[in-house]
Motif scaffolding. Structure first.
Motif, PDB file in Angstrom:
ATOM      1  N   ASP A  81       0.824  -1.214   0.000  1.00 64.18           N
ATOM      2  CA  ASP A  81       0.000   0.000   0.000  1.00 64.18           C
ATOM      3  C   ASP A  81       0.859   1.265   0.000  1.00 64.18           C
ATOM      4  O   ASP A  81       0.492   2.272  -0.614  1.00 64.18           O
ATOM      5  CB  ASP A  81      -0.908   0.026   1.236  1.00 64.18           C
ATOM      6  CG  ASP A  81      -1.924  -1.109   1.252  1.00 64.18           C
ATOM      7  OD1 ASP A  81      -2.487  -1.385   2.331  1.00 64.18           O
ATOM      8  OD2 ASP A  81      -2.162  -1.727   0.192  1.00 64.18           O
ATOM      9  N   TYR A 102     -11.605  10.847  -4.095  1.00 63.00           N
ATOM     10  CA  TYR A 102     -11.165  11.359  -2.800  1.00 63.00           C
ATOM     11  C   TYR A 102      -9.761  10.825  -2.532  1.00 63.00           C
ATOM     12  O   TYR A 102      -9.500   9.635  -2.733  1.00 63.00           O
ATOM     13  CB  TYR A 102     -12.134  10.894  -1.714  1.00 63.00           C
ATOM     14  CG  TYR A 102     -11.800  11.304  -0.309  1.00 63.00           C
ATOM     15  CD1 TYR A 102     -11.369  10.360   0.626  1.00 63.00           C
ATOM     16  CD2 TYR A 102     -11.939  12.625   0.104  1.00 63.00           C
ATOM     17  CE1 TYR A 102     -11.084  10.729   1.929  1.00 63.00           C
ATOM     18  CE2 TYR A 102     -11.653  13.000   1.408  1.00 63.00           C
ATOM     19  CZ  TYR A 102     -11.231  12.048   2.322  1.00 63.00           C
ATOM     20  OH  TYR A 102     -10.955  12.418   3.615  1.00 63.00           O
ATOM     21  N   PHE A 103      -8.842  11.695  -2.107  1.00 55.77           N
ATOM     22  CA  PHE A 103      -7.496  11.247  -1.774  1.00 55.77           C
ATOM     23  C   PHE A 103      -7.506  10.558  -0.410  1.00 55.77           C
ATOM     24  O   PHE A 103      -8.083  11.072   0.559  1.00 55.77           O
ATOM     25  CB  PHE A 103      -6.514  12.426  -1.755  1.00 55.77           C
ATOM     26  CG  PHE A 103      -6.099  12.879  -3.122  1.00 55.77           C
ATOM     27  CD1 PHE A 103      -6.638  14.042  -3.674  1.00 55.77           C
ATOM     28  CD2 PHE A 103      -5.178  12.147  -3.868  1.00 55.77           C
ATOM     29  CE1 PHE A 103      -6.260  14.458  -4.943  1.00 55.77           C
ATOM     30  CE2 PHE A 103      -4.790  12.557  -5.137  1.00 55.77           C
ATOM     31  CZ  PHE A 103      -5.337  13.716  -5.674  1.00 55.77           C
ATOM     32  N   HIS A 153      -5.115   9.148   2.501  1.00 55.31           N
ATOM     33  CA  HIS A 153      -3.754   9.120   3.019  1.00 55.31           C
ATOM     34  C   HIS A 153      -3.791   9.022   4.528  1.00 55.31           C
ATOM     35  O   HIS A 153      -4.523   9.794   5.143  1.00 55.31           O
ATOM     36  CB  HIS A 153      -2.983  10.376   2.593  1.00 55.31           C
ATOM     37  CG  HIS A 153      -1.520  10.269   2.859  1.00 55.31           C
ATOM     38  ND1 HIS A 153      -0.661   9.521   2.071  1.00 55.31           N
ATOM     39  CD2 HIS A 153      -0.762  10.751   3.864  1.00 55.31           C
ATOM     40  CE1 HIS A 153       0.547   9.577   2.561  1.00 55.31           C
ATOM     41  NE2 HIS A 153       0.525  10.324   3.650  1.00 55.31           N
ATOM     42  N   VAL A 194      -4.356   3.262   1.729  1.00 61.92           N
ATOM     43  CA  VAL A 194      -4.988   1.996   2.113  1.00 61.92           C
ATOM     44  C   VAL A 194      -6.097   1.737   1.102  1.00 61.92           C
ATOM     45  O   VAL A 194      -6.725   2.681   0.622  1.00 61.92           O
ATOM     46  CB  VAL A 194      -5.534   2.092   3.554  1.00 61.92           C
ATOM     47  CG1 VAL A 194      -6.684   3.081   3.673  1.00 61.92           C
ATOM     48  CG2 VAL A 194      -5.982   0.742   4.061  1.00 61.92           C
ATOM     49  N   PRO A 195      -6.327   0.462   0.723  1.00 56.96           N
ATOM     50  CA  PRO A 195      -7.373   0.197  -0.267  1.00 56.96           C
ATOM     51  C   PRO A 195      -8.776   0.230   0.335  1.00 56.96           C
ATOM     52  O   PRO A 195      -9.479  -0.776   0.379  1.00 56.96           O
ATOM     53  CB  PRO A 195      -7.007  -1.192  -0.814  1.00 56.96           C
ATOM     54  CG  PRO A 195      -6.203  -1.826   0.258  1.00 56.96           C
ATOM     55  CD  PRO A 195      -5.495  -0.726   0.983  1.00 56.96           C
ATOM     56  N   PHE A 196      -9.168   1.396   0.821  1.00 56.34           N
ATOM     57  CA  PHE A 196     -10.518   1.617   1.322  1.00 56.34           C
ATOM     58  C   PHE A 196     -10.763   3.115   1.300  1.00 56.34           C
ATOM     59  O   PHE A 196      -9.978   3.886   1.868  1.00 56.34           O
ATOM     60  CB  PHE A 196     -10.677   1.086   2.747  1.00 56.34           C
ATOM     61  CG  PHE A 196     -12.013   1.421   3.354  1.00 56.34           C
ATOM     62  CD1 PHE A 196     -12.140   2.446   4.286  1.00 56.34           C
ATOM     63  CD2 PHE A 196     -13.151   0.728   2.969  1.00 56.34           C
ATOM     64  CE1 PHE A 196     -13.377   2.764   4.837  1.00 56.34           C
ATOM     65  CE2 PHE A 196     -14.398   1.053   3.509  1.00 56.34           C
ATOM     66  CZ  PHE A 196     -14.510   2.061   4.446  1.00 56.34           C
ATOM     67  N   CYS A 197     -11.828   3.522   0.656  1.00 54.19           N
ATOM     68  CA  CYS A 197     -12.175   4.950   0.621  1.00 54.19           C
ATOM     69  C   CYS A 197     -13.260   5.203   1.666  1.00 54.19           C
ATOM     70  O   CYS A 197     -14.350   4.628   1.574  1.00 54.19           O
ATOM     71  CB  CYS A 197     -12.684   5.350  -0.760  1.00 54.19           C
ATOM     72  SG  CYS A 197     -13.294   7.051  -0.810  1.00 54.19           S
ATOM     73  N   PRO A 198     -12.995   6.057   2.647  1.00 55.50           N
ATOM     74  CA  PRO A 198     -14.005   6.296   3.671  1.00 55.50           C
ATOM     75  C   PRO A 198     -15.210   7.087   3.177  1.00 55.50           C
ATOM     76  O   PRO A 198     -16.208   7.182   3.877  1.00 55.50           O
ATOM     77  CB  PRO A 198     -13.232   7.079   4.744  1.00 55.50           C
ATOM     78  CG  PRO A 198     -12.085   7.685   4.043  1.00 55.50           C
ATOM     79  CD  PRO A 198     -11.748   6.791   2.904  1.00 55.50           C
ATOM     80  N   ARG A 199     -15.126   7.655   1.977  1.00 56.56           N
ATOM     81  CA  ARG A 199     -16.269   8.416   1.455  1.00 56.56           C
ATOM     82  C   ARG A 199     -17.222   7.512   0.685  1.00 56.56           C
ATOM     83  O   ARG A 199     -18.395   7.426   0.984  1.00 56.56           O
ATOM     84  CB  ARG A 199     -15.769   9.525   0.511  1.00 56.56           C
ATOM     85  CG  ARG A 199     -15.045  10.649   1.216  1.00 56.56           C
ATOM     86  CD  ARG A 199     -15.944  11.849   1.436  1.00 56.56           C
ATOM     87  NE  ARG A 199     -15.253  12.855   2.240  1.00 56.56           N
ATOM     88  CZ  ARG A 199     -14.802  14.007   1.765  1.00 56.56           C
ATOM     89  NH1 ARG A 199     -14.958  14.312   0.501  1.00 56.56           N
ATOM     90  NH2 ARG A 199     -14.204  14.861   2.566  1.00 56.56           N
ATOM     91  N   GLU A 247     -16.628   4.148   0.165  1.00 58.88           N
ATOM     92  CA  GLU A 247     -16.436   2.778   0.618  1.00 58.88           C
ATOM     93  C   GLU A 247     -15.916   1.868  -0.493  1.00 58.88           C
ATOM     94  O   GLU A 247     -15.944   0.648  -0.367  1.00 58.88           O
ATOM     95  CB  GLU A 247     -17.712   2.194   1.247  1.00 58.88           C
ATOM     96  CG  GLU A 247     -18.230   3.022   2.417  1.00 58.88           C
ATOM     97  CD  GLU A 247     -19.036   2.228   3.416  1.00 58.88           C
ATOM     98  OE1 GLU A 247     -19.756   1.308   2.993  1.00 58.88           O
ATOM     99  OE2 GLU A 247     -18.950   2.529   4.620  1.00 58.88           O
ATOM    100  N   ASP A 259      -7.358  17.654   3.856  1.00 59.34           N
ATOM    101  CA  ASP A 259      -7.165  16.657   4.905  1.00 59.34           C
ATOM    102  C   ASP A 259      -6.087  15.635   4.561  1.00 59.34           C
ATOM    103  O   ASP A 259      -5.906  14.669   5.294  1.00 59.34           O
ATOM    104  CB  ASP A 259      -8.486  15.966   5.279  1.00 59.34           C
ATOM    105  CG  ASP A 259      -9.068  15.140   4.142  1.00 59.34           C
ATOM    106  OD1 ASP A 259     -10.170  14.602   4.321  1.00 59.34           O
ATOM    107  OD2 ASP A 259      -8.428  15.024   3.078  1.00 59.34           O
TER     108      ASP A 259
END
Lengths: 141, 119
Positions: free
Chosen positions: A19, A42-43, A45, A48-53, A55, A100
């Motif tokens: 990663d 969405y960036f 950092h 990690v292979p998961f986007c918190p926006r 998903e 962020d």
């Protein structure tokens, strides 16, 4: 982007994985690579292979401008280990692309007294063994 | 309500990542897989999680034993936790469970059967 050719300070290197490899080696081609969600852009950092926006589990390393600004910094005065410079700046840098995304790095190429909050900076890379460490200097240096 | 905390707490969701030697995914990616599966299994969302407990916490070496701790998982999933514990001095993996019972939150307890070696 230029390479810092002054005497490098001692650096403890991270253990990298699949990663984080793009972030720590993109400097070989002069690129600051930040993971970005393939779906919503969405960036993400640290990478990690998961986007918190969105998903999404698909993120890809993308070269960014390398520009940012100093959010906060401190000046370290003690040489804790041999090879560490007697004074150095540790800064929290906010990247221009997304507020962020914050990197912790050194501000080099100027005296510590010249560093200021909100100062515009740009990335440069210092090769240490098999990694390219992103460092920052004042824009226009 | 029983006066014994462990009798007022229930495991309501379970998730498990793939288990392999030399996985293609990073340890954090595998932990995310397991955590998201557990949260979904419980019928919850990430926003409803307010606690996080793990054992033995992050070991930032290359042994592969426990490279992921509370900070990395909380940040990756953007969990808003009011309580977390990742201390090593506890009765092994059960330490995380007992800490979670003590925390008395709606939480995630990441456990691992095996960790791949990070390359």
């Amino acid at each position: 982007m230029a390479f810092d050719t002054s005497d490098p300070p001692a650096r403890v290197l991270p253990v990298i994985n699949q990663d984080s490899r793009p972030f720590w080696t993109g400097g070989r081609l002069g690129q600051l690579l930040i993971a970005r969600c393939d779906e919503c852009l969405y960036f993400v950092h640290p990478p990690v292979p998961f986007c918190p926006r969105s998903e999404s589990r698909q993120v890809s390393p993308v070269p960014v401008s390398g520009r940012g600004r100093v959010l906060s910094f401190s000046i370290n005065h003690k040489a804790w280990i041999p090879g560490l410079p007697s004074r150095y700046v540790l800064a929290l840098i906010e990247l221009a692309e997304q507020p962020d995304v914050r990197l912790v790095s050194n501000i080099v190429g100027c005296a510590p007294e010249e560093v200021s909050f909100g100062m515009e900076v740009e990335v440069l890379f210092e090769q240490v063994e098999d990694l390219w460490v992103p460092l920052f200097r004042s824009v226009g240096q | 309500m029983s006066r014994y905390p462990e009798k007022n707490i229930a495991i309501v969701g379970i998730g498990m990542s793939e288990v392999s030697r030399g996985a293609t995914k990073s340890a954090l990616a595998l932990t995310i897989d397991a955590a998201l599966e557990a949260i979904a299994d419980a019928g919850l969302s990430r926003a409803e999680i307010d606690g996080l407990a793990t054992w033995p916490g992050e070991r930032a070496d290359s042994s592969g034993f426990s490279p992921v701790g509370c900070a990395a998982l909380q940040d990756a999933l953007r969990l808003k936790v009011g309580w977390y514990a990742g201390g090593a001095e506890a009765p092994g993996q059960y330490g995380a469970v007992f800490n979670a019972i003590g925390g008395n939150r709606r939480g995630v307890v990441p456990q691992r059967a095996y960790l791949p070696n990070d390359v």
